[in-house]
Design an enzyme around this catalytic site. Structure first.
Site, PDB file in Angstrom:
ATOM      1  N   GLU A  79      81.720   8.723 -72.118  1.00 25.27           N
ATOM      2  CA  GLU A  79      81.992   7.834 -70.885  1.00 25.27           C
ATOM      3  C   GLU A  79      82.298   6.579 -71.194  1.00 25.27           C
ATOM      4  OE1 GLU A  79      78.833   9.126 -68.371  1.00 25.27           O
ATOM      5  OE2 GLU A  79      79.518  11.091 -67.986  1.00 25.27           O
ATOM      6  N   CYS A 136      75.514  10.692 -59.572  1.00 26.68           N
ATOM      7  CA  CYS A 136      75.334   9.086 -59.677  1.00 26.68           C
ATOM      8  C   CYS A 136      76.156   8.321 -58.706  1.00 26.68           C
ATOM      9  CB  CYS A 136      75.059   8.679 -61.055  1.00 26.68           C
ATOM     10  SG  CYS A 136      76.685   8.938 -61.986  1.00 26.68           S
TER      11      CYS A 136
END
Lengths: 662, 662
Positions: free
Chosen positions: B328, B424
């Site tokens: 990521e 998240c």
């Protein structure tokens, strides 16, 4: 052993200097080098073919594994489950080299290796060092990953090659014993395992063994493995469950992607190229061969559908296949990203063999066109011109910054490493290159086809009548092909000569007489009557700007250059950095060149433009658009296979082509 | 608790209908929905944010984990190590919503939650449900992955929000106790752990807590965590070795990529954006804030270098960051592939906060430009217009075929799922959107900045003098901004009004008098003397064709359209399939439209061309190039944030732009 040859493999001697060079490299560099690798000798750096910490790279350990299995050494298995095949492919490569030129030392090496295999093979014929050494309780019980048949398939192919090269049956006996073990354990009968291996290979090997021996057993076994595949899509997962039920100690129980294994539905119902690319083409080759010999039209039709799907929708212009590293797999129609692809060398070799198999049962030059595309581009790009470095992945676009800096592209190596932890590709090249003559001609019951323009000589027999066909080529500004046929009898010989799509204005002169080259399915036919005939073919070698189907997003507005059999690319060494800023604007000229590293090659030169990196950009990332500024730039293209042999740099096949404004 | 406010957070009431809509969605949809998720209630489909079998999706279990830690229930921990933070973010979102409108039921819900946290927290202040329940022996001992500080960081931010909304200290007490536990265990002193967490967050939370309380302890702890990071690059690995040495039962010992954690070298020596994107921007925000308050120029300079590297070389035109799903993470300069990127919603929120932090210490509209770009595009694209579906990954190009058919793109979802296993992003949106007013103004010692053109009212005090600033905007064909300032004293107030780069020909009228809008660092300054002043600003809202730096390969020859704050994209629903075959040829016009799903939006319409898929292609994949054939085609663009709210289809930000031929 029942030896009843179905069809004599025609003897082809390759005289072509281009291919002789590769054959020399295999004999002098690859075979001794790989022998050292297999024996854990020397100072060899082994690289993983992609970014994955679980890939073994420390050493090969292949011979050591066999010695342990044979009881000659103590220890554990090391390396991949499928590493036995490295040795089998080495034997096949060595045998194919022997077929070109006898070498007693090499024969001795092979014989000693066969003795090791005989010692390692169990009494019932079982042979797979990992399971023999470390997990005997799991023999044939984790077929989704075991590669047990895959390895035996390569053993069979090695045995065929060794027999063809030397006449020896010794390795065929080992192979037959291994097959007998499989026959004893697999099938529909009560108590047998009704399933097959996760990685196809044995099927195509069994077809080849049937063709060599005429023994129906082998063909039947191939047909069974093809038929059982995908009948029960849960077969692989069921095995793991059963192991648990039986209390057998086993490793992980991962999710099994049956599409990856082409095992989600019966193979005859598979009509697109899905899953792991190598497995798919190996399977499809076996479908074509088994279908042909068994006259199973359904299998042949499915194989042809798969082939069409590949070449019409899922193949790179280099002949490379596999659009993603994840699963080393096909993706979907027209999805051909140039910087993410896998294009494994093994998959290209598989596509060559698959196409060749279809050509045997259907005379159509479309198969030979693909064989040529794959062979001259995506296959030989897998090997450096020094014969010592190899690609696993054959990209169409390389930026060393991307390979180092973006993990999505870490599998795209910008230079060829010397060896891989997963060493399937280099030995696959080593066994294929010495046998390249096998693809030049196809001998059929009623005709002989000349497929590939490789200087060579075919010596064959058809119904007791011997004949020789020699082909010699000149590929300078104009192409010239000289074909000489010699026969021992006056019976007619029907010779089909492929007229490649890149040969423009072909003129044919048969026995001094100019003839109209009538083309049928891509071949022009000459019926040779006299005992000796000369055929001359002249043509212009096209330099083409190829474009891809508009749905291939990555290639929109771009062209790839091709001259004759060779696809071209640009390298940073000739064109400077930032190849993507170049575009092709003018005409293309060939330049014949003798390069110290690249050898005698034909470069292409063209007028182009370089988009200027204006100072005004400085630290901006985005700005309101201004007309791009360009300067004229001479572009140089080299044959694709020869890239990556000089210093580290960018490479690019597809180049922007400005649309003409009407 | 020592409460000595350093700087009163100015109270900003947002009246803007565009943002009020989002605030309503958060209050009415997200907060109750997430509450159900946290409590494992209802019929919720939880999706993994990418193709990874190890991501938990069965349920949330967050509240259950706290109940088990508190001894109120029996059982094991379930879910991610960092899931406690889901609840903390929910509290922060709920508190930020309370700050807009009081809601006693919600306060009761929060108070009950705080009681649960108090019960779960150990006597020494330790709070991390996974380690409390399943691995107490590993508390603070696997910091590379434990997220223990990360979660406490979010607890601190929740406590600040709850305090700001209600004046209650109760959650601040929990946070302070957790901080005290960390202080007791970490530091340079003998016997303490000299290291920090793998995932930055606590540092920025400590800065915020210092700003709220004036308590130097918090700032010192943030400075310590920043200073210790990367001092010993082996710290994380050493911990795992030590656990083994001590015979502690622990999980896997993976290879630790310290670049991923920004822990390979001291943070003050880090000057490019590397590794996990969210971690990087969270860290950089803390560097900016800590450096500012500590007057540590080295930290501030490093933070600014990182910021410049992002916005000048590693940021998508949407404000999205993170070019790869693997880690990521950021990749390398100018590497911005439109179909592979990550562009996580959380990272965009982090970039907003990081930019806002730098703006506090350096008045320059470049920070506000990025805040605006991120907020109006990459952040709000993370949420569907129904407030019930969310993106984790915010792509610039989507083809549902690719998302389904190419595993390299399986993380790029073509529609917003309702919830994620790794949740998240949605709660990060939920806490950010109600607090959007916080970014509209920046209050400094000697000036007030108006950064974002959001209808709103600031009520503030400066050295005992109260004042109010109201901003109201009309963004029709012409832009009009009305700013009203009211003061309780006649002291001078220096107001900086950002003139956005997209506002052309700005004219300013102050108290009825036309003035030259002199611009300094992107702001035009008005010194307000009288007790009530009206400022009017008029300007043309530019519609721009943006181009990317030529080294951004993916965008060569393409443009992205922007009008005002909004970036645009094309969807299949308006433009048909195969968006990549479209090109922009003519002028662009705005069209004001009230759409049932998309709401009141400004579309852009333009003349373009569609490359025709000629019949002649049929089953060909490559052919000798012919001039492309195109037909005129009207193109429709919608604001990027609003894509993916209608049926499944393709989306594309960048579009081919034909170069003019001179």
């Amino acid at each position: 052993m029942n030896r009843q040859m179905l069809q004599q493999q025609p003897e082809v001697t390759v005289t072509d200097s281009f291919w002789r060079h590769y054959m020399q490299l295999v004999k002098e560099e690859m075979i001794p080098f790989q022998w050292d690798v297999l024996n854990d000798r020397g100072d060899i750096i082994i690289e993983s073919e992609r970014d994955d910490a679980t890939i073994p790279t420390e050493k090969s350990h292949v011979i050591e594994n066999f010695k342990i299995a044979a009881g000659l050494k103590e220890g554990n298995h090391y390396g991949w489950l499928f590493q036995d095949s490295d040795l089998y492919k080495w034997i096949e490569a060595a045998a194919n080299t022997l077929a070109i030129e006898k070498d007693q030392a090499l024969i001795t090496q092979i014989e000693e290796t066969i003795a090791l295999l005989e010692a390692a093979q169990e009494d019932d014929g079982y042979l797979s060092t990992y399971y023999q050494i470390d997990a005997p309780q799991l023999k044939f019980r984790r077929l989704f990953e075991s590669h047990e048949f895959y390895c035996i398939g390569h053993l069979i192919e090695a045995a065929i090659a060794y027999n063809e090269a030397t006449g020896s049956d010794r390795l065929l006996q080992v192979a037959d014993k291994a097959i007998a073990c499989i026959e004893a354990n697999f099938g529909k009968a009560e108590g047998k395992i009704d399933g097959t291996d996760g990685h196809q290979e044995i099927e195509l090997a069994l077809v080849r063994l049937y063709e060599l021996t005429g023994n129906q057993r082998y063909l039947d076994l191939s047909a069974y493995f093809l038929a059982v595949r995908g009948q029960n899509p849960h077969f692989f997962a069921d095995q793991l469950e059963e192991n648990d039920r039986l209390g057998l100690k086993q490793g992980s129980k991962p999710f099994i992607n049956t599409v990856y294994h082409q095992a989600d539905k019966p193979v005859s119902e598979q009509d697109t190229a899905r899953g792991h690319a190598v497995r798919l083409v190996y399977m499809a080759q076996a479908m074509a061969g088994t279908g042909h010999h068994k006259q199973d039209e359904k299998l042949v039709v499915a194989a042809k559908k798969i082939w069409s799907n590949i070449v019409q929708k899922r193949m790179y212009v280099t002949g490379g296949i596999g659009s993603t590293v994840r699963g080393e797999a096909f993706t979907y129609d027209y999805d051909l990203p140039n910087d993410l692809m896998y294009c494994e060398t093994c998959a290209a070799i598989g596509l060559l063999n698959f196409s060749n198999e279809l050509l045997k049962s259907e005379t159509d030059s479309k198969y030979a066109d693909i064989m040529e595309r794959v062979l001259y581009n995506s296959i030989i790009s897998g090997m450096a011109l020094d014969g010592k470095h190899f690609f696993y992945v054959n990209p169409l676009e390389v930026d060393p910054l991307a390979s180092a800096g973006n993990p999505d592209k870490s599998h795209v190596k910008a230079t060829r490493p010397s060896w891989f932890g997963c060493a399937c590709c280099p030995p696959n090249l080593a066994r294929t290159l010495p046998a390249v003559g096998r693809y030049a001609f196809t001998q059929k019951a009623d005709e002989v086809l000349l497929n590939l323009f490789i200087d060579s000589e075919l010596v064959a027999e058809q119904e007791g009548k011997a004949y020789t066909i020699r082909q010699n080529h000149t590929f300078s500004e104009t192409g010239k092909t000289l074909i000489t046929v010699e026969k021992t009898s006056s019976e007619l010989l029907r010779l089909g000569i492929r007229i490649p799509y890149w040969a423009e204005n072909p003129l044919i002169i048969v026995a001094g007489e100019a003839a109209v080259a009538e083309i049928s399915n891509g071949y022009t036919y000459v019926t040779v009557k006299s005992e000796s005939t000369e055929i001359e073919l002249t043509y212009t070698i096209a330099i083409s700007e190829l474009e891809a189907h508009p749905l291939v997003k990555a290639d929109k507005g771009k062209v790839a250059l091709q001259r004759g059999s060779f696809l071209y690319c640009m390298e940073e060494q000739d064109n400077g950095k930032h190849l993507h800023l170049l575009s092709l604007t003018g005409a293309i000229q060939p330049r014949f060149q003798s390069d110290q590293i690249l050898g005698d090659i034909v470069c292409l030169e063209a007028e182009g433009e370089l988009q200027v990196l204006e100072d005004e950009w400085q630290d901006k990332l985005y700005r309101v658009r201004q007309e791009p500024q360009s300067v004229p730039k001479k572009l140089t293209f080299i044959p694709y296979y020869s890239w990556g042999n000089r210093s580290l740099g960018e490479m690019q096949v597809w180049i922007d082509k400005e649309a003409a404004h009407v």
